[in-house]
Write a protein that holds these residues in place. Structure first.
Motif, short mmCIF file in Angstrom:
data_model
loop_
_atom_site.label_atom_id
_atom_site.label_comp_id
_atom_site.label_asym_id
_atom_site.label_seq_id
_atom_site.Cartn_x
_atom_site.Cartn_y
_atom_site.Cartn_z
N ASN A 87 0.81 -1.22 0.00
CA ASN A 87 0.00 0.00 0.00
C ASN A 87 0.84 1.27 0.00
N VAL A 88 2.14 1.16 0.25
CA VAL A 88 2.98 2.36 0.39
C VAL A 88 3.10 3.12 -0.92
N ASN A 89 3.45 2.43 -2.00
CA ASN A 89 3.63 3.14 -3.28
C ASN A 89 2.34 3.80 -3.78
N PRO A 90 1.22 3.07 -3.86
CA PRO A 90 0.02 3.71 -4.41
C PRO A 90 -0.59 4.79 -3.53
N VAL A 91 -0.60 4.57 -2.21
CA VAL A 91 -1.30 5.51 -1.32
C VAL A 91 -0.38 6.58 -0.76
N ALA A 92 0.66 6.19 -0.05
CA ALA A 92 1.52 7.16 0.62
C ALA A 92 2.33 8.00 -0.37
N ARG A 93 2.77 7.37 -1.47
CA ARG A 93 3.67 8.07 -2.38
C ARG A 93 2.97 8.66 -3.60
N MET A 94 1.86 8.03 -4.03
CA MET A 94 1.19 8.49 -5.25
C MET A 94 -0.20 9.03 -4.99
N ARG A 95 -0.67 8.98 -3.72
CA ARG A 95 -2.00 9.48 -3.34
C ARG A 95 -3.11 8.86 -4.17
N TYR A 96 -2.96 7.59 -4.36
CA TYR A 96 -3.95 6.82 -5.11
C TYR A 96 -4.84 6.08 -4.12
N ASN A 97 -5.89 5.44 -4.60
CA ASN A 97 -6.80 4.71 -3.73
C ASN A 97 -6.13 3.51 -3.06
N ASP A 98 -6.74 3.04 -1.97
CA ASP A 98 -6.23 1.93 -1.18
C ASP A 98 -5.99 0.68 -2.02
N HIS A 99 -4.80 0.08 -1.85
CA HIS A 99 -4.48 -1.20 -2.48
C HIS A 99 -3.82 -2.14 -1.47
N VAL A 142 6.73 -3.04 -5.87
CA VAL A 142 7.74 -2.60 -6.83
C VAL A 142 7.36 -1.24 -7.39
N HIS A 143 6.14 -1.12 -7.91
CA HIS A 143 5.65 0.15 -8.45
C HIS A 143 4.16 0.02 -8.74
N ARG A 144 3.44 1.12 -8.63
CA ARG A 144 2.03 1.14 -9.02
C ARG A 144 1.90 0.88 -10.52
N ARG A 169 -6.85 14.80 -5.21
CA ARG A 169 -8.13 15.17 -5.82
C ARG A 169 -8.24 14.65 -7.25
N GLY A 170 -7.55 13.54 -7.54
CA GLY A 170 -7.67 12.92 -8.85
C GLY A 170 -9.06 12.33 -9.04
N ILE A 171 -9.41 12.01 -10.28
CA ILE A 171 -10.75 11.53 -10.58
C ILE A 171 -11.06 10.22 -9.85
N ASN A 172 -10.07 9.34 -9.67
CA ASN A 172 -10.32 8.10 -8.94
C ASN A 172 -10.71 8.39 -7.49
N THR A 173 -10.02 9.32 -6.86
CA THR A 173 -10.29 9.65 -5.47
C THR A 173 -11.64 10.34 -5.32
N VAL A 174 -11.90 11.35 -6.12
CA VAL A 174 -13.15 12.12 -6.01
C VAL A 174 -14.36 11.26 -6.35
#
Length: 270
Positions: free
Chosen positions: A47-59, A115-117, A195-200
């Motif tokens: 979950n670190v790369n997508p959420v903490a580093r890229m501010r993407y939704n929970d993985h 490894v990477h999102r 505030r990306g479209i996935n998050t909103v």
């Protein structure tokens, strides 16, 4: 990273409940997964790369739990609805192996995020392969373990919309991955300013419910409180359903439940 998604448990798989499919082997595998330190660490670390580093939704672990529960709910409803499964059958495996394929693929589908999102499904394959060698050895001889491993890896790869599922088991995971869309999934990146479209759009989804359908084996009902949720349904979920092999077996209905004013979108049906 804490999560407030405990309310998203109405579709949780209950090992003690009655199911339409043989579940003893599945329950043993799930118990193994839950107590395995390496697997559980992956679910946290991914979950670190997508959420903490890229501010993407929970993985992370909660996403995996929801996807696995919904995949098994889909499998149960499809099994009871007479949908044919071909992954285990084509390999000469048992019907009891079908939900094991679904559950293991759901558990390991996103570990490539360590490894990477970007391109994570392809990183998930070698990482999952190593874990599967150890997991499957507990229940299968060498030949059956090889066949099970191939089916699980196929399902993991095909949760990515760029790939085409060749089995119903893989189609189940692909669709279940898209059904984790409620607002809690985007809480952490939203609070961090994402505030990306996935998050909103995820913030707009109130609930997702799976049940037996009339015109199809499964009815998926989605409630959203504003039109931003359309992106989750008409873009992301539609892409998951398309090519899954389940298009005729799953009916999806999304309703905008907001009150006051005119709704731009009131209802979507896939």
């Amino acid at each position: 990273m804490s999560d407030d998604r405990d309310a998203v448990d109405d579709q949780s798989y209950d090992p003690d409940a009655d199911h339409a499919f043989p579940d003893e082997r599945l329950n043993d595998v799930l118990a193994f997964v839950e107590r395995d330190e390496e697997i559980q660490t992956y679910l946290d670390a991914q979950n670190v790369n997508p959420v903490a580093r890229m501010r993407y939704n929970d993985h992370g672990a909660k996403h995996v739990s929801i996807v696995r529960d919904r995949a098994l709910t889909l499998y149960d409803l499809c099994y009871e609805g007479g949908v044919e499964f071909n992954g285990a059958a084509d390999q000469g495996l048992d019907a009891a192996d079908e939900p094991v394929i679904v559950a293991l693929a759901a558990t390991l589908h996103d570990i490539g995020h360590v490894v990477h999102r970007d391109e994570h499904p392809y990183y998930s394959i070698p990482l999952a392969a190593d874990l599967l060698d150890r997991i499957l050895d507990e229940w299968y001889d060498t030949a059956d373990a090889v066949r099970m491993k191939g089916e699980v890896l196929h399902a993991i790869l095909c949760h990515h919309t760029a790939e085409t599922p060749l089995t119903t088991e893989a189609g189940i995971l692909r669709l279940a991955d898209g059904l984790d869309m409620e607002h809690g999934r985007s809480r952490y990146p939203y609070e961090r300013g994402g505030r990306g479209i996935n998050t909103v759009s995820s913030q707009a989804i109130e609930s997702v419910t799976l049940k037996a359908g009339d015109s199809a084996a499964v009815l998926v009902e989605i409630e959203m409180h504003n039109a931003a949720g359309v992106y989750q349904v008409d873009e992301l979920l539609k892409a998951k359903l398309r090519g899954s092999g389940l298009e005729d077996d799953v009916r999806i209905v999304a309703v905008n439940t907001s009150e006051g004013g005119e709704n731009i979108v009131e209802r979507i049906e896939l």
